[in-house]
Enzyme design. Structure first.
Site, PDB file in Angstrom:
ATOM      1  NE  ARG A  50      -2.965   0.273   3.240  1.00 48.15           N
ATOM      2  CZ  ARG A  50      -2.333   0.517   4.388  1.00 48.15           C
ATOM      3  NH1 ARG A  50      -1.694   1.648   4.584  1.00 48.15           N
ATOM      4  NH2 ARG A  50      -2.342  -0.383   5.355  1.00 48.15           N
ATOM      5  CE1 TYR A 102     -14.628  14.291 -14.763  1.00 50.29           C
ATOM      6  CE2 TYR A 102     -14.133  14.190 -12.426  1.00 50.29           C
ATOM      7  CZ  TYR A 102     -14.589  13.594 -13.577  1.00 50.29           C
ATOM      8  OH  TYR A 102     -15.026  12.299 -13.543  1.00 50.29           O
ATOM      9  CG  ASP A 175      -7.463  17.887 -13.612  1.00 52.42           C
ATOM     10  OD1 ASP A 175      -6.830  17.272 -14.489  1.00 52.42           O
ATOM     11  OD2 ASP A 175      -8.603  17.552 -13.229  1.00 52.42           O
ATOM     12  CE  LYS A 200     -11.305  10.278 -17.373  1.00 60.98           C
ATOM     13  NZ  LYS A 200     -11.504  11.534 -16.695  1.00 60.98           N
TER      14      LYS A 200
HETATM   15  C1  LIG Z   1     -11.882  12.002 -15.436  1.00 67.20           C
HETATM   16  C2  LIG Z   1     -11.341  13.239 -14.850  1.00 67.20           C
HETATM   17  C3  LIG Z   1     -11.059  13.341 -13.492  1.00 67.20           C
HETATM   18  C4  LIG Z   1     -11.378  12.226 -12.516  1.00 67.20           C
HETATM   19  O1  LIG Z   1     -10.567  11.118 -12.773  1.00 67.20           O
HETATM   20  P1  LIG Z   1     -11.027   9.587 -12.502  1.00 67.20           P
HETATM   21  O2  LIG Z   1      -9.844   8.808 -12.944  1.00 67.20           O
HETATM   22  O3  LIG Z   1     -12.268   9.354 -13.292  1.00 67.20           O
HETATM   23  O4  LIG Z   1     -11.290   9.493 -11.027  1.00 67.20           O
HETATM   24  C5  LIG Z   1     -10.505  14.517 -13.018  1.00 67.20           C
HETATM   25  N1  LIG Z   1     -10.231  15.542 -13.850  1.00 67.20           N
HETATM   26  C6  LIG Z   1     -10.486  15.487 -15.173  1.00 67.20           C
HETATM   27  C7  LIG Z   1     -10.152  16.639 -16.030  1.00 67.20           C
HETATM   28  C8  LIG Z   1     -11.044  14.329 -15.713  1.00 67.20           C
HETATM   29  O5  LIG Z   1     -11.318  14.280 -17.027  1.00 67.20           O
END
Ligand SMILES: *Cc1c(COP(=O)(O)O)cnc(C)c1O
Length: 382
Positions: A50, A102, A175, A200
């Site tokens: 972990r 998001y 982000d 993504k």
């Molecule tokens: C999908 C997404 C998230 C969240 O990520 P997960 O892997 O689905 O938890 C956060 N920020 C952006 C810009 C995203 O597209």
């Protein structure tokens, strides 16, 4: 030794070989636990997976190199990664986040984080004066940006925001899920933290849910983020971490291809009679285009949105008629996705009802254009 360029770092996953076997591709270590030395020490540095998982290293260190950071921690999802950054603050701390971001993270900030005691303000982060006004010197501890931001692809100024945040004694976290280190390196523009939903583009194949946080410096704040990672336990599975190092090997060609296709589609759909507006940072008429030109290198990303004539009904009908595009949420995979975004974000969403979000994959761009163009025409006939 040649100083490797980012494309080489990604394609070779740092170019390591497995010393034990000579294997070219790094192994997957499912072990949850590690051997203690007879004299009771853990000289090899790993105790329990972990906190220290050998399979995480290749993906984490490759991303650290691509972002130009000091260290990367992997999480069980992008949400877990983002949450860890906020949970490393203390109740009572003030944070500023953008209005367009998001949606699930915005909902978490309004819900859980606010109940936990963070004071969260959402600002029009595209307006530097509005952003400045939202920051309270001494009390604001973190400014959060997402650029380009879901799902309107608003471009925020990382360098200018870093300057304002730092002057007020706050950190800047970005982000960078949509830009990826191929197009933007937030740490080089002054950000302190960069976060990815690696679900993504970084993994890129829609087959692993995983998140990352990379730090510019190994300071106390970073130590707290790592403590949140291991104590809250939001770590990814071993397979997901392995898939991430594999996916990142093709990151550069994927993102460049997807950006080029998105640019073509944005230009062609701008002239389409069924389309009222195209939202894409690569279009000269788009607000934030000049900023995007400075902040993004080699393309404007694989995400765009179109607003269709005929409102919500026409938008949903258009999505119903595609065959190459797939009707699904998420983004950044090799297959192109189309989504009526207001349907998933719900009634409190600021997203227009006539908006379709497009994640451009690796298919032939003319097929993508023809498929969606026909669907737009069919939707207009209903
Ligand atoms: C999908 C997404 C998230 C969240 O990520 P997960 O892997 O689905 O938890 C956060 N920020 C952006 C810009 C995203 O597209």
């Amino acid at each position: 030794m040649i100083k490797k360029r980012p494309e080489t770092v990604a394609a070779s996953a740092l170019g390591r070989e497995d010393e034990a076997t000579g294997a070219l591709i790094p192994p997957l270590y499912p072990s949850t636990t590690y051997i203690r030395d007879p004299d009771n020490l853990y000289r090899r540095g790993r105790v329990y997976s972990r906190a220290q998982n050998a399979t995480f290293d290749t993906a984490a260190e490759t991303l650290t190199a691509l972002e130009g950071g000091a260290e990367t921690a992997l999480f069980g999802s992008g949400m877990a990664a983002a949450n860890a950054v906020f949970l490393a603050l203390a109740p009572g701390d003030h944070v500023v986040a953008p209005r367009v971001m998001y949606w699930a993270l915005r909902a978490w900030l309004e819900g859980f984080a606010s109940r936990w005691g963070l004071l969260v303000d959402f600002a029009d982060a595209g307006d530097i004066d509005a952003l400045k006004a939202a920051i309270v010197p001494g009390r604001t501890k973190l400014v959060w940006l997402e650029t380009p931001a879901n799902p309107l692809w608003t471009v925020y100024d990382i360098a200018a925001t870093a300057e304002i945040a730092h002057a007020a004694g706050a950190r800047l976290a970005v982000d960078s899920t949509v830009a990826t280190p191929v197009l933007t390196r937030p740490l080089s523009l002054g950000a302190d933290i960069v976060m990815h939903s690696a679900t993504k583009y970084l993994n890129g194949h829609s087959d692993a849910v995983i998140g990352t946080v990379t730090t510019a410096r190994q300071d106390d704040f970073w130590a707290t983020i790592k403590t949140v990672q291991s104590q809250n336990g939001g770590v990814p599975g071993t397979l997901e971490a392995w898939l991430l190092q594999r996916g990142m090997r093709t990151l550069f060609p994927r993102v460049r291809w997807q950006s080029a296709s998105a640019q073509t589609l944005a230009e062609r759909f701008s002239a389409h009679p069924g389309v009222a507006e195209v939202l894409y940072p690569g279009l000269p008429g788009f607000k934030g285009h000049e900023l995007a030109q400075r902040q993004m290198q080699g393309g404007f990303g694989g995400m765009l949105s179109i607003r269709v004539h005929g409102g919500e009904r026409a938008a949903i009908a258009t999505a119903a008629h595609v065959s190459i595009w797939k009707r699904a949420t998420s983004l950044g995979g090799v297959e192109s996705l189309i989504e009526h975004r207001a349907s998933i974000e719900g009634p409190r969403s600021p997203v227009p009802a006539d908006l379709l979000r497009l994640s451009v994959g690796l298919e032939a761009v003319d097929d993508l254009y023809d498929d969606l163009s026909e669907a737009l025409a069919q939707a207009r006939e209903i």
